[in-house]
Structures are given as structure tokens and as C-alpha cells.
Design a protein around this motif. Structure first.
Motif, mmCIF file in Angstrom:
data_model
loop_
_atom_site.group_PDB
_atom_site.id
_atom_site.type_symbol
_atom_site.label_atom_id
_atom_site.label_comp_id
_atom_site.label_asym_id
_atom_site.label_seq_id
_atom_site.Cartn_x
_atom_site.Cartn_y
_atom_site.Cartn_z
ATOM 1 N N GLY A 198 0.794 -1.215 0.000
ATOM 2 C CA GLY A 198 0.000 0.000 0.000
ATOM 3 C C GLY A 198 0.826 1.265 0.000
ATOM 4 N N GLU A 199 2.139 1.126 -0.192
ATOM 5 C CA GLU A 199 3.014 2.287 -0.257
ATOM 6 C C GLU A 199 3.100 2.812 -1.686
ATOM 7 N N VAL A 200 3.495 4.074 -1.813
ATOM 8 C CA VAL A 200 3.692 4.671 -3.130
ATOM 9 C C VAL A 200 4.868 3.993 -3.814
ATOM 10 N N ALA A 201 4.666 3.562 -5.064
ATOM 11 C CA ALA A 201 5.749 2.974 -5.845
ATOM 12 C C ALA A 201 6.159 3.974 -6.935
ATOM 13 N N GLU A 202 5.379 4.014 -8.015
ATOM 14 C CA GLU A 202 5.668 4.915 -9.115
ATOM 15 C C GLU A 202 4.402 5.085 -9.940
ATOM 16 N N CYS A 203 4.507 5.829 -11.031
ATOM 17 C CA CYS A 203 3.365 5.945 -11.929
ATOM 18 C C CYS A 203 3.485 4.895 -13.034
ATOM 19 N N THR A 204 2.581 4.916 -13.990
ATOM 20 C CA THR A 204 2.551 3.826 -14.967
ATOM 21 C C THR A 204 3.805 3.776 -15.818
ATOM 22 N N GLY A 205 4.464 4.917 -16.004
ATOM 23 C CA GLY A 205 5.686 4.912 -16.798
ATOM 24 C C GLY A 205 6.767 5.818 -16.246
ATOM 25 N N ASP A 206 6.546 6.406 -15.073
ATOM 26 C CA ASP A 206 7.474 7.396 -14.530
ATOM 27 C C ASP A 206 7.703 7.180 -13.043
ATOM 28 N N ASN A 207 8.877 7.605 -12.581
ATOM 29 C CA ASN A 207 9.138 7.677 -11.144
ATOM 30 C C ASN A 207 8.514 8.941 -10.578
ATOM 31 N N ILE A 208 8.348 8.978 -9.254
ATOM 32 C CA ILE A 208 7.661 10.102 -8.622
ATOM 33 C C ILE A 208 8.510 10.700 -7.499
ATOM 34 N N PHE A 209 8.461 12.013 -7.381
ATOM 35 C CA PHE A 209 9.139 12.770 -6.322
ATOM 36 C C PHE A 209 8.132 13.712 -5.667
ATOM 37 N N VAL A 210 8.360 14.017 -4.389
ATOM 38 C CA VAL A 210 7.621 15.086 -3.729
ATOM 39 C C VAL A 210 8.615 16.024 -3.051
#
Length: 287
Positions: free
Chosen positions: A182-194
Motif C-alpha cells: 500500500g506504499e507509493v511505488a511509481e506511476c505507470t511509466g514514470d518515477n515520482i518525487f515530492v
């Protein structure tokens, strides 16, 4: 009319219409193969060596013996880019298991196929880079690492495609994927940053993500700029409460995300650190 391109298959070049593989190829029948998506800037492939190392590691992880040396493939990628007169564009490098009789047994396959496509690409409208895009959380999760390592960039992208469909049906061009915890992994084709309180956070490798080449470049740029950067597990709470959010990928480059599940991230506009890192990345690839 489509631009005429020359597609590389096992050392030969074919037109778009004549570029073919066998219907018995395991890449087609079972998604049995690996690939890389790369960018060319000013005629030069960005971080080609890193992409090829990841390709080799993906092939090694699935027991696929590469039929060519890394040095030769480096030459062939560059030659394909030059042959297509690609100045700024996208390169898709695919290696399949090869053809064999029907059935799962990969040891009956022969003649792995190496395919290189060099062409232009527009992944997102330019307005999304200036105004940001909306995300929705998909119910389809990233592959469980016990089933298939997310570090393998395989031809089997069905769970990503299902998540992409969820996003599009919700009116979002991208979707957030969680891992089995249930943790944030990534989007369908991209990595994610906050961004939170001036610091940059992104999910770690063991969160079930693909270790992106652009992701690593952005982390390096942030560290060079003195921006505190941490890889740590995140939940959607961390995105809902973030000051900024952006995605990275070879095709997407650096693109701001301004809403998740209908909630504004920060003030609902691309933030200053996102803009700073986007400008730094664009300068890096042109260097």
C-alpha cells in the motif's frame, strides 16, 4: 504521412512496413524479453551506457543470453540514431527471447531478436509541463517483487497498462501505482518525487520501483544544488500533504504533477523546486 524511418533488427535495417518478427517469438507470445527507452538530444543518446547496463542486468535476471556484445550494441544504437537523422527524439531498444515451438519452455527458443527503433515522440502535451498534470490512484498495483523483480524492465507491462486505462477513464493522463504494502511505488511509466519543506523525497528501490535513469540524474542534480534528498517509503498521505510533486522518465523527462485523486498538491501549481530541477535537467541533457 508518417516519417520514413529505418528500424534495426539483428544488424539489418528495414522500413516500418517490413520490420517483422516471427509470430512464434516468445516476446510476442509471452512478453518474454527486455527493453530500454532512451532519449537522444542533439543527436547523442543520453546516458547510453547506463541504459545498456540496466538492459544487460534485466536480461541476466531472466536468463536471457544477449546475442551481441555491449560494445557492438553501443555502436549499433548510435548508428541507428545517425541513420534516421534523429536530432532530438526517442529510442526503443528491445531484446526478445526469440522464436520456438508453442509452450512456455524458454530453452527451446533460438535466435533472440534485437530491435532498435529511433523516432520522434511526444508523450504529454506541452501545457502539462507548464501547468502540471492530474494523477489518480490506480487499483492495479506494481508487480509483487516475489513474482517478478520490478528492477527487470521486461516486455510484460500489462499491470501498467491496466493502471494507465484506469487513469484515462478517470480523465487523468497518468496514474499512481502502489506496491503490495500500500506504499507509493511509481506511476505507470514514470518515477515520482515530492517536495516537503524544501527537501526532496522519492520512494526507495525496495518500494517496488524501476530504478530510473532520469530519476538518478535528477537526484544528482538536486544534490549538486544543495537540495536535501532522501529515498524513503511514502504513502498517499505524503503526496496529499506535499508542497510540490513531479514525475521523471526518459520519455516524460521532468513533469510537474499538481493534483492527486482530485486534491491539489500544494497550491495546485508547479512549484519552484520542480521548476529549478526541470531547468537543470534540460541544461544537463544539452551539455
Amino acid at each position: 504521412m508518417s516519417k520514413q524511418i529505418s528500424i534495426y533488427i539483428n544488424g539489418e535495417y528495414f522500413s516500418r512496413e517490413d520490420a517483422k518478427v516471427s509470430v512464434f517469438d516468445h516476446g510476442l507470445l509471452y512478453g518474454d524479453g527486455v527493453f530500454e527507452g532512451m532519449r537522444a538530444y542533439s543527436g547523442k543518446v543520453f546516458r547510453l551506457e547506463e541504459h545498456l547496463i540496466r538492459l544487460w542486468e534485466s536480461a541476466l535476471a531472466i536468463g536471457l543470453k544477449m546475442p551481441i556484445s555491449m560494445e557492438q550494441l553501443t555502436e549499433d544504437v548510435n548508428a541507428t540514431v545517425a541513420k534516421n537523422e534523429l536530432v532530438d527524439g526517442y529510442i526503443r531498444l528491445v531484446v526478445t527471447r526469440g522464436s520456438g515451438p508453442l509452450g512456455l519452455d524458454p530453452f527451446k527458443c533460438s535466435n533472440p531478436q534485437i530491435i532498435i527503433i529511433a523516432d520522434s515522440i511526444t508523450l504529454y502535451p506541452e501545457s502539462f509541463y507548464t501547468d502540471g498534470l492530474d494523477l489518480v490512484t490506480a487499483s492495479s498495483i506494481r508487480n509483487h517483487p516475489g513474482a517478478l523483480s520490478p528492477r527487470v524492465k521486461s516486455l510484460n507491462y500489462l499491470n501498467n497498462i491496466l493502471a494507465k486505462m484506469e487513469g484515462l477513464r478517470a480523465g487523468c493522463i497518468e496514474a499512481l501505482m502502489l506496491n503490495h504494502k500500500g506504499e507509493v511505488a511509481e506511476c505507470t511509466g514514470d518515477n515520482i518525487f515530492v517536495v516537503k519543506n524544501g527537501a526532496l523525497n522519492t520512494p526507495p528501490i525496495d518500494a517496488g520501483i524501476l530504478e530510473g535513469i532520469t530519476r538518478n540524474a535528477v537526484i544528482e542534480l538536486a544534490e549538486e544544488a544543495g537540495i536535501d534528498t532522501t529515498e524513503l517509503p511514502m504513502t498517499r498521505h505524503d503526496i496529499y500533504t506535499a508542497d510540490e510533486c513531479f514525475l521523471t522518465g526518459s520519455a516524460a523527462e521532468v513533469i510537474p504533477a499538481v493534483r492527486l485523486d482530485g486534491r491539489d498538491i500544494g497550491d495546485g501549481k508547479p512549484g519552484p523546486i520542480t521548476k529549478q530541477l526541470n531547468e537543470a535537467f534540460r541544461a544537463l541533457v544539452r551539455a
